[in-house]
Scaffold this motif. Structure first.
Motif, PDB file in Angstrom:
ATOM      1  N   TYR A 162       0.851  -1.189   0.000  1.00  0.00           N
ATOM      2  CA  TYR A 162       0.000   0.000   0.000  1.00  0.00           C
ATOM      3  C   TYR A 162       0.889   1.243   0.000  1.00  0.00           C
ATOM      4  O   TYR A 162       1.833   1.354   0.778  1.00  0.00           O
ATOM      5  CB  TYR A 162      -0.901   0.010   1.231  1.00  0.00           C
ATOM      6  N   SER A 165       2.600   1.931  -6.614  1.00  0.00           N
ATOM      7  CA  SER A 165       2.085   1.319  -7.829  1.00  0.00           C
ATOM      8  C   SER A 165       3.262   0.717  -8.571  1.00  0.00           C
ATOM      9  O   SER A 165       4.423   0.894  -8.175  1.00  0.00           O
ATOM     10  CB  SER A 165       1.384   2.367  -8.705  1.00  0.00           C
ATOM     11  N   GLU A 177      -2.432   7.096  -2.231  1.00  0.00           N
ATOM     12  CA  GLU A 177      -2.184   6.163  -1.137  1.00  0.00           C
ATOM     13  C   GLU A 177      -1.059   6.648  -0.231  1.00  0.00           C
ATOM     14  O   GLU A 177      -1.102   6.439   0.989  1.00  0.00           O
ATOM     15  CB  GLU A 177      -1.855   4.775  -1.695  1.00  0.00           C
ATOM     16  N   VAL A 181      -0.794   6.768   3.876  1.00  0.00           N
ATOM     17  CA  VAL A 181       0.298   6.142   4.626  1.00  0.00           C
ATOM     18  C   VAL A 181       0.866   7.141   5.630  1.00  0.00           C
ATOM     19  O   VAL A 181       1.073   6.834   6.808  1.00  0.00           O
ATOM     20  CB  VAL A 181       1.412   5.642   3.682  1.00  0.00           C
ATOM     21  N   THR A 208      -8.493  -0.874   1.377  1.00  0.00           N
ATOM     22  CA  THR A 208      -7.217  -1.583   1.448  1.00  0.00           C
ATOM     23  C   THR A 208      -6.710  -1.905   0.041  1.00  0.00           C
ATOM     24  O   THR A 208      -7.394  -1.655  -0.949  1.00  0.00           O
ATOM     25  CB  THR A 208      -7.364  -2.895   2.229  1.00  0.00           C
ATOM     26  N   ARG A 209      -5.527  -2.488  -0.026  1.00  0.00           N
ATOM     27  CA  ARG A 209      -4.961  -2.875  -1.316  1.00  0.00           C
ATOM     28  C   ARG A 209      -5.882  -3.823  -2.063  1.00  0.00           C
ATOM     29  O   ARG A 209      -5.989  -3.788  -3.283  1.00  0.00           O
ATOM     30  CB  ARG A 209      -3.584  -3.520  -1.093  1.00  0.00           C
ATOM     31  N   TRP A 215     -10.422  -1.893   7.283  1.00  0.00           N
ATOM     32  CA  TRP A 215      -9.031  -2.289   7.537  1.00  0.00           C
ATOM     33  C   TRP A 215      -8.969  -3.182   8.774  1.00  0.00           C
ATOM     34  O   TRP A 215      -9.599  -2.883   9.796  1.00  0.00           O
ATOM     35  CB  TRP A 215      -8.163  -1.057   7.766  1.00  0.00           C
ATOM     36  N   SER A 219      -3.541  -5.475   9.266  1.00  0.00           N
ATOM     37  CA  SER A 219      -3.107  -4.710   8.086  1.00  0.00           C
ATOM     38  C   SER A 219      -2.450  -3.400   8.494  1.00  0.00           C
ATOM     39  O   SER A 219      -1.398  -3.020   7.958  1.00  0.00           O
ATOM     40  CB  SER A 219      -4.304  -4.433   7.172  1.00  0.00           C
ATOM     41  N   LEU A 223       1.490  -2.409   8.191  1.00  0.00           N
ATOM     42  CA  LEU A 223       1.863  -1.194   7.464  1.00  0.00           C
ATOM     43  C   LEU A 223       2.840  -0.359   8.287  1.00  0.00           C
ATOM     44  O   LEU A 223       3.793   0.205   7.760  1.00  0.00           O
ATOM     45  CB  LEU A 223       0.603  -0.404   7.116  1.00  0.00           C
TER      46      LEU A 223
END
Length: 548
Positions: A162, A165, A177, A181, A208-209, A215, A219, A223
């Motif tokens: 996450y 890309s 994203e 984060v 989420t991804r 979430w 997860s 992260l």
């Protein structure tokens, strides 16, 4: 049936498309062969399937085709190469045997192959060996190629973390994203709990991804420990064990990452090696934790110790509800009151000690175990026999399972009649079920013996101290261990806003048991202990005791 050419097509890798062996190419060549032979054709297209397995579980089209071979409906079969049928030697051997048995002529772009001819059979066997060797080389080249791409900064495969890309198989920041984060890290740094962060993400529609709007705690926690945001990640090759460190774009400032890492260490109560160390909120020993169960939702009760205020036991579903919130596992607890630790401990302890002190069942158990008479424990030799029997039964289950698999294989290669094998397999499965039932019974017997041995150890420790349960030398740790020996659980329910009901469930029927001589006029004839009940209810009015 004999003037139909059955064309089987399959690919397993994208490289075959590039090498000119695509499904379309295989089909085109097969149709050309049918026209040259003056036959009609029927296509069996497996699509993209691997042939490396030694069974046909992932090849439904080929399985159906081989069934038609057994039924005598296939006399001519075309494949671009024999490795389209299988690269695995065992599977290819079975297929080849089936084709020979049913007198099937195998066609390839180079001509027809009469498998019953010894020379042709030998050549196809050699080609199969070469094909399997080539497949192993291809697998190794793929592994080495993957390692090379990873060393050059390429992504190792699967969805990117996450915040990132993929661009030309390399990680690049995903601006939308990346923003979240940073928000997660800053929120944690500012003191927000994972539950609060989870709620913030849900309210803002952050998925989420995998596209999940809710979430999980795992997860978010993962992260917060992700090394990618520091600018690197690692990959370990399973075959060689080598670990490669790969540089990737950094998403967060080092100071923010360090602050979060330090906070996580503090919030995880500190760590020494792999052992969790205690902090101030863990130093207090609660007498009834692990025994108190909420009668409204089934959750355990936890303790909340206060130095200057009243300490309470409370249902953990209410305090930990964030763990299941927004999921189908969430339960709304109907408990509307906490219970005072001091009063609850007093009520439960006094009730249990009173019942145990009067229980003839308990006294008889102590007498039996301490004197070593009529012990219900199994001897060491009995346990050894049970364990050996269990081991033999497990071996027999494995043998029966292998026999079932082998029997089904005999049908597949045409050596045994299908109806006959189905009857044999049915009997084998019934026998296997019987064996597994015996294994389960032995496991339960061994477990019960283990529990009984723990009980005996407990009796030997506490049995001769029963008259001293209220002595000062009985610490809270001793009391807790004593309670866990005789009590299974304590169910807590609210009758109204003021009252609680404590339903104490004992491990044995101690409540109200009775001692009776078989012949009161002749006590030498022995006595009988009549069982009592396992439960005792205690109703409290704001924890003012009223025994019921």
């Amino acid at each position: 049936m004999t003037d139909i050419l059955h064309i089987y097509t399959r690919v397993s890798t994208s490289s075959q498309e590039e090498e000119g062996t695509s499904l379309e190419t295989q089909l085109e060549l097969g149709v050309q062969r049918a026209e040259k032979l003056g036959m009609d054709h029927k296509v069996w297209n497996e699509g993209g399937r691997s042939s490396s397995k030694d069974d046909l579980s992932n090849r439904p089209v080929l399985t159906d085709l081989l069934q038609k071979v057994d039924d005598g409906e296939v006399q001519h079969l075309y494949v671009w190469n024999t490795d389209r049928l299988s690269r695995n030697l065992n599977t290819w051997g079975m297929i080849r045997f089936k084709l020979i048995k049913n007198d099937v002529t195998l066609h390839t772009p180079t001509g027809k192959q009469v498998l019953s001819d010894p020379q042709t059979n030998l050549m196809l066997g050699i080609l199969s060996e070469i094909s399997q060797y080539d497949n192993q080389l291809r697998t190794e080249r793929f592994r080495l190629g993957k390692l090379k791409r990873i060393r050059q900064g390429g992504w190792m495969g699967g969805p990117p973390p996450y915040g990132y890309s993929l661009d030309n198989s390399k990680l690049v920041p995903n601006e939308e994203e990346q923003k979240w984060v940073k928000h997660i890290f800053e929120s944690y740094k500012n003191g927000d709990s994972i539950d609060e962060i989870r709620t913030q993400l849900l309210k803002n529609g952050v998925v989420t991804r995998r596209g999940n709007p809710v979430w999980s705690h795992g997860s978010i926690d993962k992260l917060l420990t992700n090394s990618h945001y520091e600018g690197y990640y690692t990959y370990t090759d399973k075959k060689s064990g080598d670990t490669i460190r790969i540089v990737c774009p950094r998403l967060l400032d080092p100071s923010l990452i360090k602050s979060v890492r330090d906070l996580r260490e503090k919030r995880s109560y500190g760590k020494t090696g792999n052992r969790r160390t205690k902090t101030s909120n863990q130093k207090y020993t609660y007498l009834l934790t692990g025994l108190l169960v909420c009668g409204h939702c089934g959750s355990l009760y936890g303790g909340n110790y206060k130095k200057t205020q009243t300490s309470y036991y409370s249902c953990l579903q209410k305090t930990h509800k964030f763990k299941t919130k927004y999921t189908d596992k969430h339960v709304v607890c109907g408990s509307n009151r906490n219970i005072r630790i001091d009063k609850t401990d007093e009520v439960v302890w006094d009730t249990v000690v009173d019942i145990i002190s009067k229980s003839h069942t308990f006294k008889e158990t102590v007498k039996t175990e301490l004197l070593g008479k009529n012990s219900y424990k199994k001897s060491s030799s009995e346990l050894k026999k049970l364990q050996n029997k269990q081991k033999k039964l497990k071996k027999e289950v494995d043998d029966v399972t292998d026999s079932i698999v082998n029997s089904e294989s005999l049908v597949l290669i045409g050596k045994r009649d299908k109806v006959e094998i189905e009857r044999i397999v049915k009997n084998l499965e019934e026998h296997r079920l019987s064996l597994e039932t015996q294994i389960e019974e032995i496991s339960q017997s061994l477990l019960e013996d283990q529990q009984q041995r723990r009980w005996v150890d407990w009796v030997k420790e506490f049995g001769n101290r029963i008259d001293k349960l209220n002595d000062p030398d009985f610490t809270i740790e001793d009391r807790k261990k004593f309670l866990e020996g005789v009590v299974n659980k304590i169910l807590v329910t609210n009758n109204d806003v003021r009252e609680h009901e404590l339903k104490i469930e004992f491990r044995l029927p101690y409540v109200g048991d009775k001692f009776e001589y078989n012949d009161p006029s002749n006590k030498s004839k022995g006595y009988t202990i009549k069982k009592g009940r396992k439960t005792k209810k205690v109703v409290t009015d704001l924890l003012k005791k009223t025994i019921g």
